[in-house]
Design a protein around this motif. Sequence first.
Motif, PDB file in Angstrom:
ATOM      1  N   ALA A 158       0.638  -1.090  -0.131  1.00 25.84           N
ATOM      2  CA  ALA A 158      -0.054   0.101   0.163  1.00 25.84           C
ATOM      3  C   ALA A 158       0.750   1.053   0.042  1.00 25.84           C
ATOM      4  O   ALA A 158       2.057   1.303   0.468  1.00 25.84           O
ATOM      5  CB  ALA A 158      -0.823   0.045   1.199  1.00 25.84           C
ATOM      6  N   VAL A 159       0.110   2.279  -0.642  1.00 34.86           N
ATOM      7  CA  VAL A 159       0.902   3.565  -0.636  1.00 34.86           C
ATOM      8  C   VAL A 159       0.321   4.789  -0.129  1.00 34.86           C
ATOM      9  O   VAL A 159      -0.990   4.713  -0.650  1.00 34.86           O
ATOM     10  CB  VAL A 159       1.308   3.847  -1.815  1.00 34.86           C
ATOM     11  CG1 VAL A 159       2.176   5.365  -1.997  1.00 34.86           C
ATOM     12  CG2 VAL A 159       2.754   2.878  -2.514  1.00 34.86           C
ATOM     13  N   ALA A 160       0.699   5.535   0.957  1.00 37.90           N
ATOM     14  CA  ALA A 160      -0.210   6.603   1.301  1.00 37.90           C
ATOM     15  C   ALA A 160       0.713   8.007   0.783  1.00 37.90           C
ATOM     16  O   ALA A 160       1.856   8.180   0.880  1.00 37.90           O
ATOM     17  CB  ALA A 160      -0.072   6.780   2.943  1.00 37.90           C
ATOM     18  N   ILE A 161      -0.186   8.966   0.128  1.00 35.97           N
ATOM     19  CA  ILE A 161       0.686  10.351  -0.478  1.00 35.97           C
ATOM     20  C   ILE A 161       0.035  11.261   0.259  1.00 35.97           C
ATOM     21  O   ILE A 161      -1.289  11.558   0.521  1.00 35.97           O
ATOM     22  CB  ILE A 161       0.067  10.228  -1.988  1.00 35.97           C
ATOM     23  CG1 ILE A 161       0.742   8.953  -2.793  1.00 35.97           C
ATOM     24  CG2 ILE A 161       0.777  11.473  -2.641  1.00 35.97           C
ATOM     25  CD1 ILE A 161       0.232   8.996  -4.130  1.00 35.97           C
ATOM     26  N   GLY A 162       0.896  12.062   0.876  1.00 33.78           N
ATOM     27  CA  GLY A 162       0.324  13.348   1.493  1.00 33.78           C
ATOM     28  C   GLY A 162       1.380  14.363   1.245  1.00 33.78           C
ATOM     29  O   GLY A 162       2.649  14.345   1.718  1.00 33.78           O
ATOM     30  N   LEU A 163       0.941  15.444   0.485  1.00 34.28           N
ATOM     31  CA  LEU A 163       1.911  16.384  -0.042  1.00 34.28           C
ATOM     32  C   LEU A 163       1.595  17.695   0.504  1.00 34.28           C
ATOM     33  O   LEU A 163       0.218  17.830   0.960  1.00 34.28           O
ATOM     34  CB  LEU A 163       1.898  16.586  -1.665  1.00 34.28           C
ATOM     35  CG  LEU A 163       2.327  15.163  -2.420  1.00 34.28           C
ATOM     36  CD1 LEU A 163       2.121  15.561  -3.762  1.00 34.28           C
ATOM     37  CD2 LEU A 163       3.567  14.962  -1.961  1.00 34.28           C
ATOM     38  N   MET A 164       2.451  18.546   0.808  1.00 29.93           N
ATOM     39  CA  MET A 164       2.111  19.891   1.515  1.00 29.93           C
ATOM     40  C   MET A 164       0.967  20.765   0.882  1.00 29.93           C
ATOM     41  O   MET A 164       0.976  20.630  -0.568  1.00 29.93           O
ATOM     42  CB  MET A 164       3.405  20.797   1.487  1.00 29.93           C
ATOM     43  CG  MET A 164       4.433  20.142   2.711  1.00 29.93           C
ATOM     44  SD  MET A 164       3.645  20.077   4.318  1.00 29.93           S
ATOM     45  CE  MET A 164       3.572  21.858   4.589  1.00 29.93           C
ATOM     46  N   HIS A 165      -0.091  21.257   1.570  1.00 32.35           N
ATOM     47  CA  HIS A 165      -1.152  21.972   1.239  1.00 32.35           C
ATOM     48  C   HIS A 165      -1.904  21.423   0.019  1.00 32.35           C
ATOM     49  O   HIS A 165      -2.432  21.896  -0.843  1.00 32.35           O
ATOM     50  CB  HIS A 165      -0.613  23.445   0.622  1.00 32.35           C
ATOM     51  CG  HIS A 165       0.223  24.015   1.763  1.00 32.35           C
ATOM     52  ND1 HIS A 165      -0.420  24.458   2.913  1.00 32.35           N
ATOM     53  CD2 HIS A 165       1.557  24.488   1.817  1.00 32.35           C
ATOM     54  CE1 HIS A 165       0.669  24.956   3.466  1.00 32.35           C
ATOM     55  NE2 HIS A 165       1.707  25.280   3.076  1.00 32.35           N
ATOM     56  N   ALA A 166      -1.923  19.790   0.075  1.00 31.71           N
ATOM     57  CA  ALA A 166      -2.679  19.196  -0.999  1.00 31.71           C
ATOM     58  C   ALA A 166      -4.194  19.436  -0.681  1.00 31.71           C
ATOM     59  O   ALA A 166      -5.120  19.446  -1.822  1.00 31.71           O
ATOM     60  CB  ALA A 166      -2.545  17.783  -1.040  1.00 31.71           C
ATOM     61  N   HIS A 172      -0.700  17.577  -7.530  1.00 29.92           N
ATOM     62  CA  HIS A 172       0.384  16.647  -7.338  1.00 29.92           C
ATOM     63  C   HIS A 172       0.094  15.194  -7.096  1.00 29.92           C
ATOM     64  O   HIS A 172       0.591  14.310  -7.362  1.00 29.92           O
ATOM     65  CB  HIS A 172       1.493  17.460  -6.695  1.00 29.92           C
ATOM     66  CG  HIS A 172       1.993  18.817  -7.472  1.00 29.92           C
ATOM     67  ND1 HIS A 172       2.915  19.620  -6.877  1.00 29.92           N
ATOM     68  CD2 HIS A 172       1.977  19.058  -8.500  1.00 29.92           C
ATOM     69  CE1 HIS A 172       3.170  20.615  -7.807  1.00 29.92           C
ATOM     70  NE2 HIS A 172       2.729  20.198  -8.800  1.00 29.92           N
ATOM     71  N   GLU A 173      -0.674  15.400  -6.005  1.00 24.61           N
ATOM     72  CA  GLU A 173      -1.245  13.944  -5.527  1.00 24.61           C
ATOM     73  C   GLU A 173      -1.883  13.143  -6.724  1.00 24.61           C
ATOM     74  O   GLU A 173      -1.674  12.043  -6.589  1.00 24.61           O
ATOM     75  CB  GLU A 173      -2.137  14.120  -4.176  1.00 24.61           C
ATOM     76  CG  GLU A 173      -1.387  14.607  -2.775  1.00 24.61           C
ATOM     77  CD  GLU A 173      -1.987  14.451  -1.611  1.00 24.61           C
ATOM     78  OE1 GLU A 173      -1.503  14.679  -0.711  1.00 24.61           O
ATOM     79  OE2 GLU A 173      -3.381  14.003  -1.844  1.00 24.61           O
ATOM     80  N   VAL A 174      -2.818  13.713  -7.333  1.00 27.88           N
ATOM     81  CA  VAL A 174      -3.358  12.943  -8.383  1.00 27.88           C
ATOM     82  C   VAL A 174      -2.521  12.398  -9.323  1.00 27.88           C
ATOM     83  O   VAL A 174      -2.609  11.392 -10.005  1.00 27.88           O
ATOM     84  CB  VAL A 174      -4.549  13.853  -9.081  1.00 27.88           C
ATOM     85  CG1 VAL A 174      -5.085  13.207 -10.141  1.00 27.88           C
ATOM     86  CG2 VAL A 174      -5.570  14.168  -7.975  1.00 27.88           C
ATOM     87  N   GLN A 175      -1.603  13.497  -9.794  1.00 24.31           N
ATOM     88  CA  GLN A 175      -0.572  13.011 -10.888  1.00 24.31           C
ATOM     89  C   GLN A 175       0.305  11.928 -10.333  1.00 24.31           C
ATOM     90  O   GLN A 175       0.601  10.921 -11.087  1.00 24.31           O
ATOM     91  CB  GLN A 175       0.406  14.156 -11.063  1.00 24.31           C
ATOM     92  CG  GLN A 175       1.424  13.936 -12.135  1.00 24.31           C
ATOM     93  CD  GLN A 175       2.294  15.047 -12.409  1.00 24.31           C
ATOM     94  OE1 GLN A 175       2.029  16.230 -11.813  1.00 24.31           O
ATOM     95  NE2 GLN A 175       3.309  14.998 -13.240  1.00 24.31           N
ATOM     96  N   MET A 176       0.683  11.624  -8.993  1.00 23.27           N
ATOM     97  CA  MET A 176       1.408  10.816  -8.513  1.00 23.27           C
ATOM     98  C   MET A 176       0.672   9.465  -8.496  1.00 23.27           C
ATOM     99  O   MET A 176       1.077   8.231  -8.628  1.00 23.27           O
ATOM    100  CB  MET A 176       1.934  10.837  -7.047  1.00 23.27           C
ATOM    101  CG  MET A 176       3.132  10.171  -6.423  1.00 23.27           C
ATOM    102  SD  MET A 176       4.549   9.887  -7.383  1.00 23.27           S
ATOM    103  CE  MET A 176       4.541   8.315  -7.998  1.00 23.27           C
TER     104      MET A 176
END
Length: 694
Positions: A158-166, A172-176
Motif C-alpha cells: 500500500a502507498v499513502a500520499i500526503g503532500l504539502m497543502h494538497a 500533484h497527489e493525483v499525478q503521482m
Amino acid sequence: MTVFMNRVGVDIGGTFTDVALSHAAGLDTCKVLTNYAQPEQAILDGIQIAADKAGVAMRDIGQVIHGTTLVTNALIERRGAKLAFITTEGFRDVIEMRSENRFEQYDLNLTLPKPMVPREDRLTLHERMGPKGEVLLALDPAEVDAMVKTILAGDYEAVAIGLMHAYANDAHEVQMAEALRAAAPEMSISLSSVISPQMRELPRFNTVIANAYVQPQVADYLGRLVRRLGEAGVTAPVFMLHSGGGLISVDVASEQPVRLLESGPAGGAIFAADFARGHGLDSVLSFDMGGTTAKICLIEEGAPKTANTFEVARTYRFKKGSGMTVSTPVVEMVEIGAGGGSIASIDTLGRVQVGPRSAASEPGPACYGRGGEDPTVTDANLVLGRLDPDNFAGGAIALSLQAADRAIDAKLARRLQMNAPEAASGITEMVDENMANAARVHTVENGRDIEHFTMIGFGGGAPLHACRLCEKLGIRELIIPPGAGVGSAIGFLKAPFSYEATRGLFQRLDQFDAQAVNAVLTDLEAEATAFVSAGAKDAVTTTRVTAFMRYAGQGWEIPVVLPCKIFADADQAEVLAAFERAYRKLFGRVIDGLAIEITNWSLVVASALPATPPVERHAHGASVTPLRTRQFFDMALRRIVDAQEVDRAAMTAGKAVEGPAIIIENETTTIVTSGFRAIGQGDGSLRLIRKGDS
C-alpha cells in the motif's frame, strides 16, 4: 401496503459479538463470543441464532448493518500492510517529530511512540504547493517515473500520499497516484486530499497513513464477510457504521476504512441519544461498558458530541498525546481499558491495578473455564454475588465460582494478605473509580458540571457498575434501556445514512470571502449527497454546516455550527455571533480585541429519521414480586446485603423495586444499590432514582 424490512445490526467487540434483529414482531438479540481468527464466523453464528429466535429465514433479512473494531485493533497491534509514504521533500520526518508535546512531563526516560511508517519507507518528491493552492514548484514527470520504480522495487502492499497543502490543490497527489495505478493497478493507494483535505500536516499525514495501512486488510475482511453472508443465504446489502455515527456502504468503507475507527462505540452513543430524546433529557452521560473497554460520551439536546479529530493507539497509560492523532469525523468520547475482561494485578508499589490488558474472549475470564488464569472484573463480580453462575448470558455460558475464587486468591488475595471477597471488592472499586475519573475529566474538559447529568448505561458490563458510578459522581438518575446488553448493535438500527465532507479554507473573519466559502460548501454538499444517495436514494435529508474557528494565536479551533445557506459578505456579523456563543458556552467568556480565524469547513448530509416518541416517565410505582432473595456486596455500605432478585420482564411501566436489588435478563444484570430504587418506564427502560428524590 408497507412491507416490513427485517434488519440486523452486528457489533464485534473485544469479548462478545452482539446481534440485534429487528422484524415485524419486534426485536430479538443475542451475544456470542468473538472469534478472533475468523470474526465473520461469530457474525454468521449470531445472526443465525437471532433469526431462529425470531422465526425469520436468513434469505428474508433485508439489510445488515455492521460495526467493527478491526481498524482500531490493527493500528494498536501494528498489524497492517507493508506501507510506503510519499511526501514533499523536507517533510519526511513530520510524523516522527509529532507535535513535540510531552504527554508525561516528569518522565525523564519518556519514549515516544514509533511512527507507523519507518524512516526508510518515507519517500519524498521535489515539489511544493502554496497554502492557497498556487504551484510553487512543479512536479517533474521524470521524478514521478523514478518514484514509481522505487515503489515497485520495494514490494509495498500500500502507498499513502500526503503532500504539502494538497487540501488546497490536489494536482500533484493525483499525478503521482495516476502513475502508480497505471503501473500497479492492484496496489492500495490513499491520497490525503481525499481522506483528510484539511490544514495541519501532522493529523492529515497520520490520517492518510492510517487509511492506507489498514485498507488491504479491511477490504479483504469486508469482501469475505459479504461473500460468506451470501453463502449463508443473506443476500441483503451490507452497510457499515462510521465513527461519526452514520451509515456508509461497504464500498466506501473499503476505500476509506479510517472512517471506521470508532464505529462500534458510535453505535452506542446513537442508542443512548435516542433514549435521551424519548425521555426529554438535555444533559446525558452515555456509559457503555463491554468486555474490554468502557466508553463515556456527552449527549446534549438529544445528540452525541462530535469532533473532527481523534487519537488512536495511545501507548502510555492511555494518556492524551501518546497516540496517533487522525482527522476524521468521530463521536467524541473517552475510552479506557475497563471492561468485564479487564485483568487485575498488583503493581510494584503493592496497589491493585485493573486493565488495560484484557482476557477478552480467548481465553476469557477465569470463571469462563476456557483456560484463563488471571483474575478479571467479571471474576470479581461473580465472587461478590452480582452475577448468577447458572444464568449468565441467559445460561449459555456456565460460570465457575471456584475458578474465579481461585484466580483472585492466587494472584491478588494472598499477596495482599486478605480473603478473595475482600480482594474482589478492591477490583470492582478500582475499576469503578477509574471510570468515574474518566467521566469527571471528560465533562470538565467540555466545561460541564457532571452532577447535573443523567446517566444512560448499556453494554454487558454497565448495568452492573452504573449505580456505583452514580454514587461516586453525585448523579441522581440513571436509565438502563431495554436491550442494554447489546446497545451498540441496536444503535446501528437507529443510525441515519450520513456522510461528512471536510475541506481546509483559511480566512480571517474580518476578511470573510463569502464567494470562496460558498464554492467550498457547494463542492462539499455534492460530495456528501452522492455518498448518502448511494445508500438511501429517495430519503429526505438534512444538512449541517460547521466552521472550525479560533482566536488568532490559539493552537486549536472549536466547532461552530452555522445555518446551511448561501453566504454573503454581510453575514460576517452572524458568523461572529455564532462563534462567540460557542466559545462562551465552552469557556465561560469571550476575548475582546483579538482577530478571529476560520481554518476548516465541514458539511454533513444525513437521512432524516422518524421522531422519537415521548416516553411515559414514572418516579414511583407498585412493588414488583421478587423471584427470590440473593446476596451481594454493596460497596457504599461496605457489607453484604440481602437483595431482591427480579426478572426484567416483570419491570413493566409503573412497577418498582427498592434497592438493594438485582434485576436479571439474558444479556446483562442490573445492580440496584441500597441508595437507589428502580421503576419501569413506558418504553421498557429502567429508571433508577436516588432514594429521597422524586
